[in-house]
Design a protein around this motif. Structure first.
Motif, PDB file in Angstrom:
ATOM      1  N   ILE A  64      -5.447  -9.689 -10.217  1.00 32.28           N
ATOM      2  CA  ILE A  64      -4.902  -8.360 -10.532  1.00 32.28           C
ATOM      3  C   ILE A  64      -4.899  -7.492  -9.267  1.00 32.28           C
ATOM      4  N   LEU A  65      -5.964  -7.573  -8.541  1.00 30.21           N
ATOM      5  CA  LEU A  65      -6.077  -6.822  -7.286  1.00 30.21           C
ATOM      6  C   LEU A  65      -4.910  -7.160  -6.341  1.00 30.21           C
ATOM      7  N   GLN A  66      -4.655  -8.460  -6.279  1.00 28.01           N
ATOM      8  CA  GLN A  66      -3.553  -8.898  -5.398  1.00 28.01           C
ATOM      9  C   GLN A  66      -2.242  -8.295  -5.849  1.00 28.01           C
ATOM     10  N   MET A  67      -2.037  -8.253  -7.188  1.00 25.98           N
ATOM     11  CA  MET A  67      -0.792  -7.679  -7.714  1.00 25.98           C
ATOM     12  C   MET A  67      -0.673  -6.199  -7.334  1.00 25.98           C
ATOM     13  N   LEU A  68      -1.816  -5.499  -7.498  1.00 27.48           N
ATOM     14  CA  LEU A  68      -1.817  -4.054  -7.184  1.00 27.48           C
ATOM     15  C   LEU A  68      -1.477  -3.815  -5.709  1.00 27.48           C
ATOM     16  N   ARG A  69      -2.122  -4.654  -4.883  1.00 26.97           N
ATOM     17  CA  ARG A  69      -1.889  -4.506  -3.439  1.00 26.97           C
ATOM     18  C   ARG A  69      -0.428  -4.724  -3.112  1.00 26.97           C
ATOM     19  N   ARG A  70       0.162  -5.754  -3.718  1.00 31.48           N
ATOM     20  CA  ARG A  70       1.564  -6.046  -3.452  1.00 31.48           C
ATOM     21  C   ARG A  70       2.438  -4.880  -3.909  1.00 31.48           C
ATOM     22  N   ALA A  71       2.078  -4.295  -5.067  1.00 32.54           N
ATOM     23  CA  ALA A  71       2.862  -3.168  -5.603  1.00 32.54           C
ATOM     24  C   ALA A  71       2.807  -1.973  -4.654  1.00 32.54           C
ATOM     25  N   SER A  72       1.562  -1.698  -4.174  1.00 32.84           N
ATOM     26  CA  SER A  72       1.423  -0.541  -3.275  1.00 32.84           C
ATOM     27  C   SER A  72       2.207  -0.762  -1.987  1.00 32.84           C
ATOM     28  N   VAL A  73       2.171  -2.001  -1.482  1.00 31.52           N
ATOM     29  CA  VAL A  73       2.930  -2.303  -0.247  1.00 31.52           C
ATOM     30  C   VAL A  73       4.419  -2.084  -0.486  1.00 31.52           C
ATOM     31  N   LEU A  74       4.871  -2.543  -1.657  1.00 29.95           N
ATOM     32  CA  LEU A  74       6.306  -2.356  -1.979  1.00 29.95           C
ATOM     33  C   LEU A  74       6.654  -0.864  -2.039  1.00 29.95           C
ATOM     34  N   LYS A  75       5.738  -0.099  -2.703  1.00 30.05           N
ATOM     35  CA  LYS A  75       5.982   1.361  -2.837  1.00 30.05           C
ATOM     36  C   LYS A  75       6.110   1.994  -1.458  1.00 30.05           C
ATOM     37  N   GLU A  76       5.160   1.621  -0.580  1.00 25.83           N
ATOM     38  CA  GLU A  76       5.199   2.192   0.781  1.00 25.83           C
ATOM     39  C   GLU A  76       6.517   1.858   1.461  1.00 25.83           C
ATOM     40  N   ALA A  77       6.933   0.589   1.296  1.00 26.47           N
ATOM     41  CA  ALA A  77       8.189   0.158   1.922  1.00 26.47           C
ATOM     42  C   ALA A  77       9.336   1.011   1.415  1.00 26.47           C
ATOM     43  N   VAL A  78       9.321   1.239   0.079  1.00 24.96           N
ATOM     44  CA  VAL A  78      10.417   2.057  -0.493  1.00 24.96           C
ATOM     45  C   VAL A  78      10.367   3.467   0.102  1.00 24.96           C
ATOM     46  N   ARG A  79       9.108   4.018   0.159  1.00 23.98           N
ATOM     47  CA  ARG A  79       8.968   5.385   0.711  1.00 23.98           C
ATOM     48  C   ARG A  79       9.456   5.443   2.142  1.00 23.98           C
ATOM     49  N   CYS A  80       9.085   4.482   2.975  1.00 22.53           N
ATOM     50  CA  CYS A  80       9.467   4.518   4.385  1.00 22.53           C
ATOM     51  C   CYS A  80      10.965   4.483   4.560  1.00 22.53           C
ATOM     52  N   ALA A  81      11.676   3.921   3.611  1.00 22.04           N
ATOM     53  CA  ALA A  81      13.117   3.795   3.777  1.00 22.04           C
ATOM     54  C   ALA A  81      13.828   5.123   3.637  1.00 22.04           C
ATOM     55  N   SER A  82      13.139   6.179   3.104  1.00 20.54           N
ATOM     56  CA  SER A  82      13.858   7.444   2.852  1.00 20.54           C
ATOM     57  C   SER A  82      14.320   8.063   4.167  1.00 20.54           C
ATOM     58  N   LEU A  83      15.471   8.738   4.121  1.00 20.51           N
ATOM     59  CA  LEU A  83      16.053   9.345   5.328  1.00 20.51           C
ATOM     60  C   LEU A  83      15.205  10.487   5.853  1.00 20.51           C
ATOM     61  N   ARG A  84      14.626  11.225   4.908  1.00 20.55           N
ATOM     62  CA  ARG A  84      13.812  12.371   5.311  1.00 20.55           C
ATOM     63  C   ARG A  84      12.708  11.937   6.254  1.00 20.55           C
TER      64      ARG A  84
END
Lengths: 183, 183
Positions: free
Chosen positions: A1-21
């Protein structure tokens, strides 16, 4: 479960970094308000009084005109250029080895003032140097910062006004407030 | 007073008869009790009156001290008719001489003013350059160099008409200040 959470957070960060702002960076202040750049590079003096005194008022007045012109040349703002009431004195000379009055003269020390402002600090000394080079015979220059006392010296002191102001101040005196009867 | 009477009543002696007549001696003023609202009103009214008077006085208050050399001399203006002269008539040669002298004078004055301007321009340029170089070397020193002057008043006397006379013995005498004081 921990691994899943970590992967989710990494994905979220990636999505956030992609923003133009975030790519553009923070919004600079000039976007909403124009930036006014102060062109002055040196700190400035407060208002200065150049006071000229002499016993002969013809060269004195010409010198006052020169001071006014030179200050304008330097780029200073001339606030005021005026005359102040003269100081009179009686000179009594005695005959040698006695107190018999030999001569009595009335002398007046005339006063002219030029008030300047917006003086960058290093430039004042240049003005003083050129004024000292041009000072006529018998004229004394005093350069000082402008104070309320200098302005008051030009006017006749109003005794009644002072009385009223003192009365008003007296009303705030704690001793007298006790005697008023309502505190 | 109060403690005395308390003590007496506790001793069950007939209590002292206290009245206004007994309380007052020749040396005590009758303390009239001021109604606090009345006193408050009185004070605010007095304050308002004083402030109004001060404001109206300040409007008309600033009378400048008269500068005698700029005011009309009444005596001289009354007898000016006695002192009128006819205009001097110059010959042609004198007029030419005058015109030539005037042009020479104008040229010399202009040359002096151009010299002054040149000095001022050079002084400002050299000072700015020196300060720029100082800024490159040491920012703190530049800050100190650029601070406004604090050693006011700057007093400087003009040149004397002649060098000091050798062997001059000044007469005994007094300077008496006769400046008009307006208080």
């Amino acid at each position: 479960i921990l691994q899943m959470l970590r992967r989710a957070s990494v994905l979220k960060e990636a999505v956030r970094c992609a923003s133009l702002r975030e790519k553009a960076g923070s919004i600079p202040a000039s976007v909403y308000e124009p930036v006014f750049h102060d062109p002055r590079e040196f700190p400035e003096h407060e208002q200065l009084n150049i006071r000229m005194q002499g016993y002969d008022y013809v060269p004195l007045e010409n010198f006052q005109g020169l001071v006014h012109r030179l200050s304008k040349r330097f780029g200073f703002n001339v606030v005021d250029s005026y005359a102040v009431a003269a100081q009179t004195e009686k000179v009594v000379s005695y005959r040698p080895n006695s107190t018999m009055v030999d001569q009595e003269l009335g002398l007046s020390l005339y006063d002219r003032v030029v008030r300047i402002s917006d003086v960058p600090a290093p430039r004042l000394q240049l003005l003083v140097n050129i004024l000292r080079a041009h000072t006529p015979v018998g004229v004394k220059i005093t350069v000082k910062s402008h104070e309320k006392a200098d302005e008051d010296y030009r006017y006749i002191p109003d005794v009644l006004l002072k009385q009223r102001q003192d009365e008003l101040k007296m009303l705030d005196d704690p001793q007298i407030r006790k005697n008023l009867g309502w505190e | 007073m109060l403690s005395l009477t308390r003590g007496l009543s506790s001793l069950s002696i007939r209590p002292l008869h206290l009245s206004a007549a007994v309380n007052s001696s020749v040396f005590m003023k009758k303390q009239k009790k001021m109604d606090p609202e009345v006193a408050k009103q009185r004070e605010t009214r007095r304050r308002k009156r004083l402030e109004k008077e001060i404001r109206s006085m300040q409007k008309h208050s600033k009378k400048p001290k008269p500068v005698d050399e700029l005011t009309l001399d009444v005596k001289s203006s009354k007898n000016i008719s006695e002192r009128r002269r006819e205009a001097v008539v110059y010959s042609e040669e004198d007029q030419d001489e005058y015109a030539v002298a005037l042009k020479d004078y104008t040229r010399s004055r202009n040359a002096l003013q151009l010299q002054d301007d040149k000095w001022m321009r050079e002084a400002i340029r050299m000072q700015s350059k020196a300060l720029d170089e100082l800024k490159k070397i040491d920012s703190e020193l530049w800050q100190k160099a650029v601070q406004p002057d604090t050693n006011f008043p700057l007093i400087s006397n003009g040149p004397a008409h002649s060098p000091p006379v050798k062997g001059y013995i000044a007469p005994d005498g007094d300077y008496i200040d006769t400046t008009r004081s307006w208080t």
